[in-house]
Design a protein around this motif. Structure first.
Motif, PDB file in Angstrom:
ATOM      1  N   LEU A 160      50.591  57.722  38.181  1.00 54.88           N
ATOM      2  CA  LEU A 160      49.595  57.649  39.238  1.00 54.88           C
ATOM      3  C   LEU A 160      48.200  57.447  38.661  1.00 54.88           C
ATOM      4  CD1 LEU A 160      50.770  60.457  41.685  1.00 54.88           C
ATOM      5  CD2 LEU A 160      50.460  58.042  42.280  1.00 54.88           C
ATOM      6  N   SER A 161      47.896  58.146  37.577  1.00 57.15           N
ATOM      7  CA  SER A 161      46.592  58.002  36.941  1.00 57.15           C
ATOM      8  C   SER A 161      46.389  56.574  36.453  1.00 57.15           C
ATOM      9  CB  SER A 161      46.463  58.981  35.773  1.00 57.15           C
ATOM     10  OG  SER A 161      46.551  60.318  36.220  1.00 57.15           O
ATOM     11  N   ALA A 162      47.423  56.004  35.827  1.00 55.42           N
ATOM     12  CA  ALA A 162      47.325  54.635  35.327  1.00 55.42           C
ATOM     13  C   ALA A 162      47.191  53.643  36.474  1.00 55.42           C
ATOM     14  CB  ALA A 162      48.552  54.302  34.487  1.00 55.42           C
ATOM     15  N   THR A 163      47.897  53.872  37.554  1.00 53.65           N
ATOM     16  CA  THR A 163      47.804  52.982  38.715  1.00 53.65           C
ATOM     17  C   THR A 163      46.405  53.025  39.320  1.00 53.65           C
ATOM     18  OG1 THR A 163      50.143  53.433  39.197  1.00 53.65           O
ATOM     19  CG2 THR A 163      48.852  52.376  40.929  1.00 53.65           C
ATOM     20  N   ALA A 164      45.879  54.235  39.499  1.00 56.12           N
ATOM     21  CA  ALA A 164      44.543  54.374  40.076  1.00 56.12           C
ATOM     22  C   ALA A 164      43.480  53.796  39.136  1.00 56.12           C
ATOM     23  CB  ALA A 164      44.250  55.847  40.362  1.00 56.12           C
ATOM     24  N   PHE A 165      43.641  54.008  37.830  1.00 52.57           N
ATOM     25  CA  PHE A 165      42.648  53.536  36.876  1.00 52.57           C
ATOM     26  C   PHE A 165      42.604  52.012  36.823  1.00 52.57           C
ATOM     27  CE2 PHE A 165      41.505  52.462  32.396  1.00 52.57           C
ATOM     28  CZ  PHE A 165      40.173  52.848  32.469  1.00 52.57           C
ATOM     29  N   THR A 166      43.761  51.372  36.766  1.00 53.90           N
ATOM     30  CA  THR A 166      43.769  49.913  36.744  1.00 53.90           C
ATOM     31  C   THR A 166      43.249  49.341  38.059  1.00 53.90           C
ATOM     32  OG1 THR A 166      46.125  49.969  37.365  1.00 53.90           O
ATOM     33  CG2 THR A 166      45.600  49.693  35.019  1.00 53.90           C
ATOM     34  N   GLY A 167      43.533  50.022  39.167  1.00 51.29           N
ATOM     35  CA  GLY A 167      42.979  49.577  40.447  1.00 51.29           C
ATOM     36  C   GLY A 167      41.462  49.694  40.466  1.00 51.29           C
ATOM     37  N   TRP A 168      40.947  50.774  39.880  1.00 51.09           N
ATOM     38  CA  TRP A 168      39.496  50.946  39.799  1.00 51.09           C
ATOM     39  C   TRP A 168      38.861  49.847  38.955  1.00 51.09           C
ATOM     40  CZ3 TRP A 168      36.434  52.302  35.453  1.00 51.09           C
ATOM     41  CH2 TRP A 168      35.111  52.647  35.751  1.00 51.09           C
ATOM     42  N   LEU A 169      39.497  49.476  37.846  1.00 52.15           N
ATOM     43  CA  LEU A 169      38.987  48.402  37.008  1.00 52.15           C
ATOM     44  C   LEU A 169      38.940  47.073  37.772  1.00 52.15           C
ATOM     45  CD1 LEU A 169      40.771  49.019  33.569  1.00 52.15           C
ATOM     46  CD2 LEU A 169      38.375  49.457  34.129  1.00 52.15           C
ATOM     47  N   MET A 170      39.922  46.839  38.609  1.00 54.47           N
ATOM     48  CA  MET A 170      39.999  45.581  39.336  1.00 54.47           C
ATOM     49  C   MET A 170      38.883  45.408  40.354  1.00 54.47           C
ATOM     50  SD  MET A 170      44.107  45.413  39.966  1.00 54.47           S
ATOM     51  CE  MET A 170      43.925  44.237  41.302  1.00 54.47           C
ATOM     52  N   GLU A 171      38.310  46.506  40.826  1.00 55.74           N
ATOM     53  CA  GLU A 171      37.284  46.406  41.867  1.00 55.74           C
ATOM     54  C   GLU A 171      36.014  45.731  41.376  1.00 55.74           C
ATOM     55  OE1 GLU A 171      36.322  49.848  44.119  1.00 55.74           O
ATOM     56  OE2 GLU A 171      38.391  50.567  44.150  1.00 55.74           O
ATOM     57  N   ASP A 172      35.732  45.855  40.070  1.00 58.42           N
ATOM     58  CA  ASP A 172      34.493  45.303  39.531  1.00 58.42           C
ATOM     59  C   ASP A 172      34.763  44.784  38.126  1.00 58.42           C
ATOM     60  OD1 ASP A 172      32.011  44.688  38.558  1.00 58.42           O
ATOM     61  OD2 ASP A 172      31.061  46.560  39.183  1.00 58.42           O
ATOM     62  N   PRO A 173      34.659  43.470  37.894  1.00 56.10           N
ATOM     63  CA  PRO A 173      34.962  42.898  36.582  1.00 56.10           C
ATOM     64  C   PRO A 173      34.151  43.503  35.440  1.00 56.10           C
ATOM     65  CG  PRO A 173      34.776  41.170  38.229  1.00 56.10           C
ATOM     66  CD  PRO A 173      34.325  42.437  38.884  1.00 56.10           C
ATOM     67  N   THR A 174      32.933  43.976  35.747  1.00 58.39           N
ATOM     68  CA  THR A 174      32.092  44.510  34.674  1.00 58.39           C
ATOM     69  C   THR A 174      32.633  45.825  34.118  1.00 58.39           C
ATOM     70  OG1 THR A 174      30.674  45.730  36.233  1.00 58.39           O
ATOM     71  CG2 THR A 174      30.065  43.448  35.703  1.00 58.39           C
ATOM     72  N   ARG A 175      33.539  46.474  34.836  1.00 55.85           N
ATOM     73  CA  ARG A 175      34.058  47.758  34.360  1.00 55.85           C
ATOM     74  C   ARG A 175      34.917  47.603  33.114  1.00 55.85           C
ATOM     75  NH1 ARG A 175      35.486  50.139  40.424  1.00 55.85           N
ATOM     76  NH2 ARG A 175      33.332  50.639  40.954  1.00 55.85           N
ATOM     77  N   VAL A 176      35.594  46.458  32.977  1.00 49.89           N
ATOM     78  CA  VAL A 176      36.390  46.227  31.773  1.00 49.89           C
ATOM     79  C   VAL A 176      35.488  46.156  30.561  1.00 49.89           C
ATOM     80  CG1 VAL A 176      37.951  44.636  30.606  1.00 49.89           C
ATOM     81  CG2 VAL A 176      38.212  45.064  33.058  1.00 49.89           C
ATOM     82  N   ALA A 177      34.321  45.533  30.713  1.00 47.63           N
ATOM     83  CA  ALA A 177      33.386  45.405  29.596  1.00 47.63           C
ATOM     84  C   ALA A 177      32.827  46.748  29.168  1.00 47.63           C
ATOM     85  CB  ALA A 177      32.245  44.473  29.974  1.00 47.63           C
ATOM     86  N   MET A 178      32.892  47.754  30.049  1.00 48.67           N
ATOM     87  CA  MET A 178      32.406  49.084  29.710  1.00 48.67           C
ATOM     88  C   MET A 178      33.378  49.844  28.821  1.00 48.67           C
ATOM     89  SD  MET A 178      31.048  50.069  33.540  1.00 48.67           S
ATOM     90  CE  MET A 178      30.940  51.816  33.140  1.00 48.67           C
TER      91      MET A 178
END
Length: 215
Positions: free
Chosen positions: A116-134
């Motif tokens: 669940l944590s991994a699912t929520a985290f990857t979903g959070w990353l998908m909302e804003d492309p700049t989050r991956v760069a962080m």
């Protein structure tokens, strides 16, 4: 019913699951179901449900450290050897009844929380492309972000968003598999020990421990 009979009836049940654990459990069921059903067509609702899942998981992690006795991780989490031994006893039809989570159920809880944590985290990353760069140390599961001619960030690399979405879907599908195993385990244990575990997660009460049970 006699006074003795009333006393025996009261002693037949013990409180195991506190109200917050029960609210967490059924709240998570609803939140994940909503997130799954709205994934393709109702993105705003899907995102809200995803944040609800993340909040519930965060609560469970906290409550697993400071909550009531049977909610605490130290009460029910066992090592791999104990889990395998319990599964072997299940296969032989001689597993003992646990008042709280049995070792196999405890391992499932850990697997569910991690997934669940991994699912929520990857979903959070998908909302804003700049989050991956962080996240410079993020494993290269998606293509890295690239810059335009002026050096400004443009978001995901080519195909990166699709790659992250695929990882998100893998975790979501893994959740479905784990949920099926979990439900099957609950039904199996309910039949074997003649106890409705789903109802216990509603009322909070389970049958009092008998000889040989582990409380």
């Amino acid at each position: 019913m006699t006074d003795r009979g009333l006393h025996d009836a009261r002693q037949d049940k013990v409180r195991v699951w506190d109200p917050l654990i029960r609210i967490f459990h059924w709240g998570l069921v609803v939140a994940f179901a909503v997130a799954w059903l709205t994934a393709d067509d109702l993105q705003p609702i899907h995102e809200i449900a995803g944040y609800a899942v993340a909040a519930l998981v965060a609560f469970r992690l906290l409550w697993g450290m400071v909550g009531s006795r049977y909610a605490r991780f130290t009460q029910f989490i066992r090592g791999p050897a104990a889990v395998l031994a319990y599964l072997g006893d299940m296969a032989r039809g001689r597993e003992r009844r646990y008042l709280g989570h049995n070792p196999a159920g405890a391992a499932m809880i850990v697997a569910l929380l991690v997934t669940l944590s991994a699912t929520a985290f990857t979903g959070w990353l998908m909302e804003d492309p700049t989050r991956v760069a962080m996240l410079p140390d993020l494993p290269q599961i998606v293509a890295p972000a690239h810059a335009d001619e002026d050096g400004e960030h443009e978001g995901y690399g080519e195909g990166g968003e699709d790659g992250l979405e695929e990882v998100h879907e893998v975790f979501a599908n893994l959740m479905l598999f784990l949920i099926a195993l979990h439900v099957g385990g609950v039904v199996f244990a309910s039949v074997r020990h003649r106890e409705n575990l789903a109802r216990a997660m509603i009322t909070g009460d389970k049958q009092a421990p008998g000889p040989g049970d582990i409380a």
